[in-house]
Scaffold this motif. Structure first.
Motif: not given
Length: 608
Positions: A429-436, A464-470, A494-505
């Motif tokens: 899943g999206a957690e893998w944007y943190n790994n490789v 799911p649901c990341a508008f910014s990058d890890s 579980h929503l993946a993204d950081r607060p600033e990204s969600f609140l900028a939508q």
């Protein structure tokens, strides 16, 4: 030794005398089987779809009477809250075989813990199969051969004598009857998995020797619970892609709920810290940011992830829990299972392994106001792991705690038996944007494959649901990411993204996330093919959500046969194609009959 000789002689006698075939059928007559000489030939609409090796003793010389099955039950979460099924059950030769309208289920009622089951998958058959790993975190690439290079995972590699990978996870999706046989008919698919793991049983996987894919139960242990006298159910969901995706056969054959009062179990969306801040849960101030995000969006839950036992600046997890409760947000907290990754892994550790420690810890959670636990880093399909997971679910239920298994094997129907099991990872899943960096280019096609494979069998904590990058970038579009929240079913989402990204939508996107259901009254596949695209419609009450994604790098036009939906208030979230202003949000007067998705793009329709 005497028993081995006995069974060898019995098998020889059976082989010496050709046995008469006996036949069975599903209630609607679409699915049929013929059993003879240790093989079960499965057919769909008079088209043979799968040859399965079973126990020779299940061959009977006379007709075997069918016992009808008709059942209704309710779920707390999942693709359908009110489930029904019909089947015909046959008992013969130490086996129980059921033909449902949407598939086959069988098990062995025996003291033996080994079995002869093998699925014969001819070369040339299209298949989407994942190489085995103890956390089921891999891709489902399309192949037409078993000759696949092994991929190294945390669990190592598994090679046949020929040098090909030979160990496979469930589920496995096969195109068993192509559309050119004859041209006028849809292809037929079979999805292979298992269901209803009980105390004393290990889970299984498949090892192949050429075209024969054998079911092999994982390690048993003398310290484990006693063998219950039968295997888990071997399950094959059969039909069109829509029939496979919409099937509830995994829970149909699983034991009914062991929790009498489920009123405290509440599906919902979760504000989640780990994707953006790997070590954020040891920082009280960062946790507070995610609590505040939940308040801003209207989410019911916040997850306090790993390392909360090492919180900085003199704060404790109780402080974080109290902050969340004061804001009207319900807290979930993380634990290390302490059976998989232990050395070098985050904590808290060794708090759940002994029954007395587990009861004490879960009682403490309940006392301070924690409503759920995420338990991580298990070690595969062994009997001790299965026993441990069931013990955790049972103990958690006593203390009104919802459960999310992470770093764990796939769900096998426990979501019905223990409805406090809200989700299971068991997915790349999206957690893998943190790994490789591998996930960046692979994600779109992988995302468009999961609705036809992993998510068919149960809730999937893809995050799911990341508008910014890890740590590694994503190249899927904003609408693609939003669509995943509907496309992927998980009773805690579980929503993946950081607060600033969600609140900028845009405010309407924030409203969407704050009103997103995590359990569904109805699910339908509208359109799709693995890795190409997927469009799924889900209903919650009188609101339909239709979500679609493009798994390819090219624009894609897709028809939308939505005649089953009657609604007039429509909101459409789509991609603009403009990086500076990525959203195209409209309020159409009528349901669209087609949609054009951007490369790696997507869309969501909300219809009231």
């Amino acid at each position: 030794m005497k028993s081995i000789i006995y069974w060898m002689l019995a098998a020889a006698l059976l082989l010496a005398v050709p046995a008469k075939a006996w036949k069975g059928t599903s209630p609607n007559g679409k699915l049929t089987m013929e059993v003879s000489n240790g093989h079960l030939q499965l057919s769909y609409a008079a088209r043979q779809v799968l040859d399965i090796v079973i126990d020779q003793r299940a061959t009977a010389p006379t007709h075997v009477a069918a016992r009808p099955i008709s059942e209704e039950y309710t779920m707390v979460g999942g693709k359908r809250l009110h489930c029904t099924n019909e089947g015909n059950e046959y008992r013969v030769g130490g086996m129980v075989i059921r033909l449902y309208n949407d598939g086959l289920a069988f098990r062995y009622e025996t003291r033996e813990t080994t079995e002869p089951t093998a699925y014969l998958i001819p070369e040339g058959t299209k298949r989407w199969m994942q190489q085995w790993s103890d956390g089921c975190e891999g891709f489902y690439p399309l192949s037409t051969t078993y000759k696949v290079e092994p991929v190294r995972s945390f669990s190592g590699t598994f090679k046949s004598a020929e040098g090909w990978n030979n160990r496979w996870d469930y589920p496995a999706l096969l195109e068993v009857a192509p559309s050119n046989l004859p041209q006028s008919k849809e292809p037929v698919y079979a999805l292979i998995t298992e269901a209803n793991i009980e105390q004393g049983q290990s889970a299984s996987c498949m090892y192949n020797e050429g075209e024969s894919f054998r079911v092999v139960q994982d390690k048993r242990d003398e310290k484990g619970k006693p063998w219950p006298g039968h295997t888990p159910w071997r399950v094959v969901i059969v039909g069109t892609l829509a029939e496979v995706v919409q099937s509830t056969l995994v829970t149909d054959v699983s034991e009914p709920s062991k929790i009498a009062d489920t009123s405290w179990i509440k599906p919902g969306v979760v504000s989640w810290v780990y994707w953006a801040y790997n070590h954020g849960s040891n920082d009280y101030n960062i946790i507070c940011k995610y609590v505040d995000l939940a308040v801003s969006l209207g989410l019911p839950y916040v997850l306090i992830d790993a390392e909360w036992d090492e919180m900085k600046d003199g704060k404790t997890v109780v402080d974080a829990v109290n902050y969340a409760k004061a804001k009207g947000v319900k807290p979930l907290i993380w634990y290390n299972s302490s059976v998989g990754w232990v050395n070098g892994a985050p904590g808290p550790k060794f708090r759940l392994n002994k029954p007395e420690d587990r009861e004490k810890e879960f009682a403490w959670c309940e006392k301070i106001g924690v409503v759920g636990v995420k338990i991580d880093f298990f070690s595969g399909d062994t009997q001790l792991n299965m026993d441990y997971c069931i013990d955790l679910l049972e103990s958690a239920a006593r203390h009104h705690l919802m459960v999310n298994f992470h770093g764990a094997t796939i769900p096998r129907g426990w979501q019905r038996t223990w409805p406090n099991l809200m989700s299971t990872e068991g997915v790349y899943g999206a957690e893998w944007y943190n790994n490789v960096g591998t996930f960046t280019k692979a994600a779109a096609a992988h995302n468009a494959t999961l609705p036809f494979t992993r998510n068919v069998i149960g809730p999937m904590d893809y995050t799911p649901c990341a508008f910014s990058d890890s740590q590694h970038p994503h190249i899927t579009s904003h609408a693609h990411e939003l669509a995943l929240t509907v496309l992927f079913e998980s009773t805690l989402q579980h929503l993946a993204d950081r607060p600033e990204s969600f609140l900028a939508q845009p405010a309407i996107v924030q409203y969407f996330l704050g009103h997103l259901p995590a359990a569904w009254d109805e699910t339908r596949l509208v359109s799709g093919f693995p890795a190409d695209h997927a469009v799924i419609a889900r209903r919650s009450g009188n609101v339909w959500y239709v979500a679609g994604i493009n798994g390819t790098d090219q624009p894609k036009a897709v028809d939308l046969p939505l005649g089953f939906i009657n609604g007039k208030r429509i909101t459409c979230f789509a991609d603009s194609g403009n990086a500076d202003d990525p959203w195209d949000i409209t309020l159409p007067n009528a349901l669209p009959t087609s949609v054009k998705m951007q490369p790696r793009g997507g869309f969501v329709l909300v219809i009231r």
